[in-house]
Write an enzyme that holds these catalytic residues in place. Structure first.
Site, short mmCIF file in Angstrom:
data_model
loop_
_atom_site.label_atom_id
_atom_site.label_comp_id
_atom_site.label_asym_id
_atom_site.label_seq_id
_atom_site.Cartn_x
_atom_site.Cartn_y
_atom_site.Cartn_z
N TYR A 32 0.31 -1.14 0.12
CA TYR A 32 -0.55 -0.43 -0.27
C TYR A 32 1.13 0.93 -0.07
O TYR A 32 1.34 2.12 1.04
CB TYR A 32 -1.27 0.01 1.24
CG TYR A 32 -2.13 0.52 0.53
CD1 TYR A 32 -2.81 0.07 -0.26
CD2 TYR A 32 -3.12 2.13 1.41
CE1 TYR A 32 -4.04 0.49 -0.12
CE2 TYR A 32 -4.07 2.52 0.98
CZ TYR A 32 -4.42 1.71 -0.05
OH TYR A 32 -5.61 2.15 -0.95
N HIS A 37 7.52 5.12 1.00
CA HIS A 37 8.32 4.11 0.61
C HIS A 37 8.97 4.54 -1.06
O HIS A 37 10.02 3.83 -0.92
CB HIS A 37 6.67 3.16 -0.12
CG HIS A 37 6.05 2.66 1.24
ND1 HIS A 37 4.80 2.57 1.37
CD2 HIS A 37 6.15 1.57 2.73
CE1 HIS A 37 4.46 2.17 2.59
NE2 HIS A 37 5.18 1.39 3.31
N GLN A 61 3.99 -9.90 12.99
CA GLN A 61 3.64 -9.01 13.74
C GLN A 61 3.09 -8.19 14.14
O GLN A 61 3.11 -6.95 14.77
CB GLN A 61 5.18 -7.94 13.05
CG GLN A 61 5.10 -7.24 11.21
CD GLN A 61 5.48 -6.49 10.89
OE1 GLN A 61 6.05 -7.03 10.35
NE2 GLN A 61 5.40 -5.11 10.88
P1 AMP Z 1 5.28 -0.32 5.62
O1 AMP Z 1 4.83 -0.46 4.81
O2 AMP Z 1 4.85 0.39 6.95
O3 AMP Z 1 6.39 -1.31 6.97
O4 AMP Z 1 6.77 0.00 5.88
C1 AMP Z 1 8.43 -0.06 5.33
C2 AMP Z 1 8.99 1.01 5.31
O5 AMP Z 1 8.61 2.43 4.81
C3 AMP Z 1 9.97 1.32 6.44
O6 AMP Z 1 11.00 1.18 6.15
C4 AMP Z 1 9.21 2.55 6.82
O7 AMP Z 1 9.54 3.13 8.00
C5 AMP Z 1 8.92 3.02 5.73
N1 AMP Z 1 8.25 4.65 5.27
C6 AMP Z 1 6.82 4.10 6.19
N2 AMP Z 1 5.98 5.75 6.01
C7 AMP Z 1 7.53 6.35 5.98
C8 AMP Z 1 7.43 7.59 6.09
N3 AMP Z 1 6.21 8.48 6.12
N4 AMP Z 1 8.24 8.49 5.22
C9 AMP Z 1 9.49 7.23 4.73
N5 AMP Z 1 9.61 6.22 5.13
C10 AMP Z 1 8.55 5.62 5.74
#
Ligand code: AMP
Length: 296
Positions: A32, A37, A61
């Protein structure tokens, strides 16, 4: 760009890449995808010969009463985003591919990093994260892996995982990408109703107040916390889990503001759990409007 569903295919690609010494950057995600990302993918693209983005909503998790089932998913849209960022391989396995024996062998990070902040409210969460990241590293053997500062405690846990298990990968932490009004981008933001979206802005505003307070001569951690708390208190409908000022490496509460400190916050807007943080040594979370903004 290729969509990889199976580990055998991943292994074949890695073997081939290693044969000619090419570097691999990995961006682990739960899909998503948003600009946060995408900024990680863009950086990985600049710094490596090949880039793999992983899209996997990792069951280990999530707690039993969390949003694993309803977590937003849209693989077609995600593939288009990855393609646009120049990703070479998207690894999107089904659960049994990564967990052939159910949860199986788990990687448990040290409790001093995980029994507080988010880990205190999400028991087992970081073991799930460390486990899936270990599997992804073992399978793809990336040279660099990219994580967002948005999930600050996660970056500390993963840096420790890599150090403690002697994993041959460099962890790169990239800045949090925000909406123009300061809200940190998150896949979970789609859950927010318009009212909850308004309330959620108290998080970046609280961090902004903390950041500004820390700049005052002689400021203390207690004052920084108080500044953040008083902004959050203006929005009683927000249910705050924690606000803390911590040491950036140990995550233990800061007793002074010497050196860098990180202010972290977690709160529920309705049923949606939001987290955010700011490094006091870095830029403020909310950009000052440019004098030209709004002019045509
Ligand atoms: P997630 O899909 O939420 O598990 O995030 C995947 C990666 O994207 C992780 O390393 C998160 O820290 C990073 N991420 C999520 N949101 C942000 C954001 N707003 N800015 C930068 N990195 C992000």
């Amino acid at each position: 760009m290729e969509l990889i569903r199976h580990n055998a295919e991943a292994r074949r690609l890695v073997t081939e890449l290693k044969r000619y010494g090419g570097t691999l950057g990995m961006v682990p995600t739960m899909g998503y995808l948003h600009e946060g990302h995408r900024s990680l993918m863009a950086q990985a693209r600049r710094e490596n010969e090949r880039v793999v983005a992983t899209i996997f909503v990792n069951p280990t998790q999530f707690g039993p009463n969390e949003d694993f089932e309803r977590y937003p998913r849209d693989l077609d849209r995600d593939l288009a985003a990855c393609e646009a960022e120049g990703v070479d391989w998207v690894y999107a396995p089904d659960v049994p591919e990564l967990y052939p024996h159910g949860p199986g062998t788990m990687v448990v990070p040290p409790p001093e990093l995980t029994d507080r902040l988010c880990g205190g409210f999400r028991p087992g969460h970081f073991a799930g994260v460390a486990t899936v990241v270990s599997k992804l590293f073992a399978l793809w053997q990336p040279d660099r892996a990219y994580f967002g500062q948005k999930d600050y405690q996660q970056t500390v846990v993963i840096e420790r995982l890599v150090a403690d298990l002697c994993l041959p990968v460099s962890v790169v932490v990239a800045p949090t990408i925000r909406e123009p009004d300061g809200l940190a981008k998150s896949s979970r933001n789609v859950y927010l109703s318009p009212e909850e979206r308004m309330r959620a802005l108290a998080l970046p505003r609280a961090l902004q107040a903390a950041w500004e307070t820390a700049r005052r001569e002689g400021a203390t951690p207690a004052q920084v916390l108080e500044a953040a708390r008083s902004v959050l208190a203006e929005v009683p409908a927000l249910s705050v889990q924690y606000v803390e000022v911590v040491d950036p490496l140990t995550l233990s509460p800061a007793t002074d503001l010497a050196g860098d400190r990180v202010v972290l916050v977690a709160a529920y807007a309705g049923k949606t759990r939001l987290i955010d943080n700011v490094s006091l040594a870095g830029p403020p979370p909310i950009k000052a409007p440019s004098p030209l903004e709004g002019m045509s």
